[in-house]
Design an enzyme around this catalytic site. Structure first.
Site, short mmCIF file in Angstrom:
data_model
loop_
_atom_site.label_atom_id
_atom_site.label_comp_id
_atom_site.label_asym_id
_atom_site.label_seq_id
_atom_site.Cartn_x
_atom_site.Cartn_y
_atom_site.Cartn_z
N VAL A 114 0.86 -1.20 0.00
CA VAL A 114 0.00 0.00 0.00
C VAL A 114 0.89 1.25 0.00
CG1 VAL A 114 -1.75 1.28 1.28
CG2 VAL A 114 -1.82 -1.21 1.24
N PRO A 156 -14.75 -10.12 -32.64
CA PRO A 156 -15.59 -11.28 -32.98
C PRO A 156 -16.99 -11.25 -32.38
CG PRO A 156 -13.98 -11.86 -31.32
CD PRO A 156 -13.74 -10.43 -31.64
N ASP A 196 -21.23 -4.56 -41.24
CA ASP A 196 -21.49 -5.90 -41.78
C ASP A 196 -22.43 -6.68 -40.88
OD1 ASP A 196 -19.81 -5.62 -43.87
OD2 ASP A 196 -18.07 -6.48 -42.86
N LYS A 235 -24.73 -9.20 -45.40
CA LYS A 235 -25.67 -10.14 -45.98
C LYS A 235 -26.35 -10.88 -44.84
CE LYS A 235 -25.89 -14.03 -49.13
NZ LYS A 235 -25.10 -14.99 -49.88
N GLY A 248 -14.44 -8.78 -36.63
CA GLY A 248 -13.05 -9.22 -36.51
C GLY A 248 -12.08 -8.12 -36.86
N MET A 289 -14.72 -19.39 -42.60
CA MET A 289 -15.80 -19.81 -43.51
C MET A 289 -15.66 -21.27 -43.91
SD MET A 289 -15.48 -16.34 -45.76
CE MET A 289 -13.72 -16.22 -45.53
N GLY A 294 -18.19 -17.70 -31.64
CA GLY A 294 -17.13 -17.57 -30.64
C GLY A 294 -17.16 -16.22 -29.93
N1 SAH Z 1 -12.67 -10.10 -40.68
C1 SAH Z 1 -13.19 -11.20 -39.92
C2 SAH Z 1 -13.50 -12.39 -40.76
C3 SAH Z 1 -14.63 -12.18 -41.72
S1 SAH Z 1 -14.94 -13.59 -42.70
C4 SAH Z 1 -12.22 -11.55 -38.79
O1 SAH Z 1 -11.09 -11.06 -38.79
O2 SAH Z 1 -12.60 -12.30 -37.92
C5 SAH Z 1 -16.27 -14.30 -41.84
C6 SAH Z 1 -15.85 -15.55 -41.13
O3 SAH Z 1 -15.16 -15.25 -39.93
C7 SAH Z 1 -17.01 -16.39 -40.67
O4 SAH Z 1 -17.54 -17.19 -41.72
C8 SAH Z 1 -16.35 -17.26 -39.64
O5 SAH Z 1 -15.56 -18.25 -40.22
C9 SAH Z 1 -15.40 -16.25 -38.98
N2 SAH Z 1 -15.98 -15.65 -37.77
C10 SAH Z 1 -16.18 -14.35 -37.57
N3 SAH Z 1 -16.68 -14.14 -36.33
C11 SAH Z 1 -16.81 -15.36 -35.77
C12 SAH Z 1 -17.27 -15.82 -34.51
N4 SAH Z 1 -17.71 -14.97 -33.58
N5 SAH Z 1 -17.24 -17.15 -34.26
C13 SAH Z 1 -16.79 -18.01 -35.19
N6 SAH Z 1 -16.35 -17.63 -36.39
C14 SAH Z 1 -16.35 -16.32 -36.69
#
Ligand code: SAH
Length: 474
Positions: free
Chosen positions: A23, A221, A244, A266, A298, A379, A408
């Site tokens: 402390v 994610p 997206d 999409k 991501g 994917m 995830g």
């Molecule tokens: N730019 C993103 C990827 C986009 S392509 C990144 O860096 O994560 C999209 C793919 O990312 C999905 O089809 C899947 O394979 C993966 N993805 C993205 N988020 C996800 C998640 N929360 N859990 C599992 N796969 C994930």
């Protein structure tokens, strides 16, 4: 107001901390940051304060506490673990006219040490008057996350420009209008040193301000807590966000309410916005001088087509910045309990896609199918069975461990653990749906032991035994 806040110049002034534990160390460090000459009175110094002593940052007054150590000090902090000693220090300091703080004992304090958000020269001190220190810390953390480090350079710069602004704008209302124009609106949280400098230079020269760069931002994610601070600041300060399908609702809830939201992803059954159209929109909004955020799941540069958008911006001579995000590979791996590399199991990480390449070419399966590799397929669902079959056909055992992580990092995360042989079947049985990521490699089997987040992994009965067998072989 129970306490009157002041900011005290302690540079090179002698201050005393009584106590040698952690402390006391924390208090000493806070005082050192203000440039004070800190002495520590304690019989023994704990490891943290010993480190400070060895680094020559504090002086040590060894021995049991005695009133003489107060001599010449301009401030005292009593931080021993003995209440009686602390109270004695408080009494004697007060008698000698030296302001004193007793840690966690506000009734013995002349002053309290607030939690600090340090963007020097801008300082924010937060205190609950000793009544709710946890709340004060919470507010501090909240502010820390929201106020960019660049406020320091902004404050420095404003300090340097003060004289010139005064020369240029004769009256106080004019000057105020000038500063407010600079600081107005939500962009305060977005100003970084470089941009501030540019903006100020432009204003000082009476030129028009350069339009803000388009931000290609990774949203991570899905879990909003995995956004970067920069991403949060940008979405809270933008005029328009193009996003997206993978950007979660909770993240969209953090976008500045007044900002225009343009969905360019999409959704099930919906039509994909063509990439050319997205790029055209980006350019249009940017040319209107708006603060544009292109928000992607991501990381924008990993299967996010950020590269193409950056190229379009360069071609159009529009400035841009890229804010990286936690990609599905590392987000999903972390939350599934899968170390992507491991000293004993994997030292090469391959990030690739389950899709057939746009030019129709195939993966070089024999390069991928190596025991030291961790393979991450984005994917993967379309081609899951064929990916697993190809890897087995090119050298990996059919009972080589593999994992499929869906959604995830989100509360709905599911992890399916199997082998090259069993995983496609398991995925089908369990109705695995997008977004899903496939990981192949010995490290994936560790998820059985290392999982810590969400539902436990689904493991096919015989999978565990087989993975153990694989370990035994290697
Ligand atoms: N730019 C993103 C990827 C986009 S392509 C990144 O860096 O994560 C999209 C793919 O990312 C999905 O089809 C899947 O394979 C993966 N993805 C993205 N988020 C996800 C998640 N929360 N859990 C599992 N796969 C994930």
């Amino acid at each position: 107001m129970d306490w009157y806040p002041v900011f005290w110049n302690l540079r090179d002034r002698p201050v005393l901390v009584v106590g040698g534990g952690s402390v006391a160390a924390r208090k000493a460090r806070a005082l050192l940051r203000s440039g004070a000459a800190v002495s520590v009175a304690a019989e023994r110094l704990g490891s943290e304060l010993r480190g400070e002593l060895e680094a020559g940052r504090i002086a040590h007054l060894a021995g049991a506490y005695a009133g003489e150590v107060l001599h010449g000090q301009c401030l005292v902090v009593a931080a021993t673990d003995d209440a009686e000693t602390n109270h004695r220090v408080a009494g004697e300091a007060r008698a000698a006219g030296i302001p004193v703080n007793v840690v966690d004992d506000p009734q013995y304090c002349d002053f309290i040490l607030p939690a600090i958000v340090d963007r020097s020269p801008l300082l924010i001190a937060v205190s609950s008057g000793g009544r709710a220190p946890m709340l004060a810390r919470h507010v501090k953390t909240w502010l820390e996350a929201r106020l960019p480090r660049s406020l320091s350079s902004l404050a420095e710069l404003m300090g340097r420009l003060r004289g010139r602004v005064k020369e240029r704008f004769a009256t106080l209302p004019e000057r105020r209008a000038f500063w407010e124009r600079m600081l107005g609106g939500p962009e305060l949280t977005q100003i970084d040193g470089h941009r501030v400098r540019e903006a100020w230079r432009d204003l000082a020269l009476g030129a028009t301000q350069a339009p803000p760069p388009v931000a290609l931002v990774g949203a991570g994610p899905g879990d909003p807590d995995l956004l970067t601070l920069k991403a949060l600041q940008l979405i809270q300060g933008c005029d328009v966000v193009l996003y997206d399908a993978l950007v979660s609702e909770q993240i969209m809830d953090l976008v500045r309410p007044e900002a225009e939201r343009v969905f360019v992803g999409k959704r099930a059954g919906g039509v994909h916005t063509p990439q050319g159209e997205i790029q055209r929109l980006l350019l249009d909004y940017a040319r209107r001088g708006l603060r544009v955020v292109r928000l992607k799941g991501g990381d924008p540069m990993i299967f996010g087509r950020g590269g193409e958008e950056a190229e379009a911006l360069v071609r159009a001579d529009i400035a841009f910045e890229v804010v990286p995000g936690i990609s599905a590979a590392n987000g999903c791996a972390a939350c599934a309990g899968i170390p992507l590399t491991h000293r004993e199991h994997a030292y090469t990480l391959v990030i690739t896609s389950g899709y057939v390449h746009p030019d129709g070419s195939e993966h070089d399966w024999s390069v991928l199918a190596k025991p030291q590799n961790t393979l991450v397929f984005y994917m993967p669902l379309h081609e899951l069975a064929s990916i697993c079959a190809q890897l087995a056909a090119h050298g990996l055992p059919v009972d080589w461990p593999a994992a499929l992580v869906t959604e995830g990092t989100q509360p709905s995360q599911r992890v399916l653990l199997g082998t090259l042989e069993s995983l496609p079947r398991l995925a089908e049985e369990r109705g695995a749906a997008s977004p899903a990521i496939l990981m192949v490699g010995k490290v994936t089997a560790l998820a059985e032991r290392l999982h810590w987040f969400g539902a436990p992994p689904v493991v096919e009965d015989e999978t565990s035994a087989r993975c153990e067998a694989v370990y035994a072989l290697l």
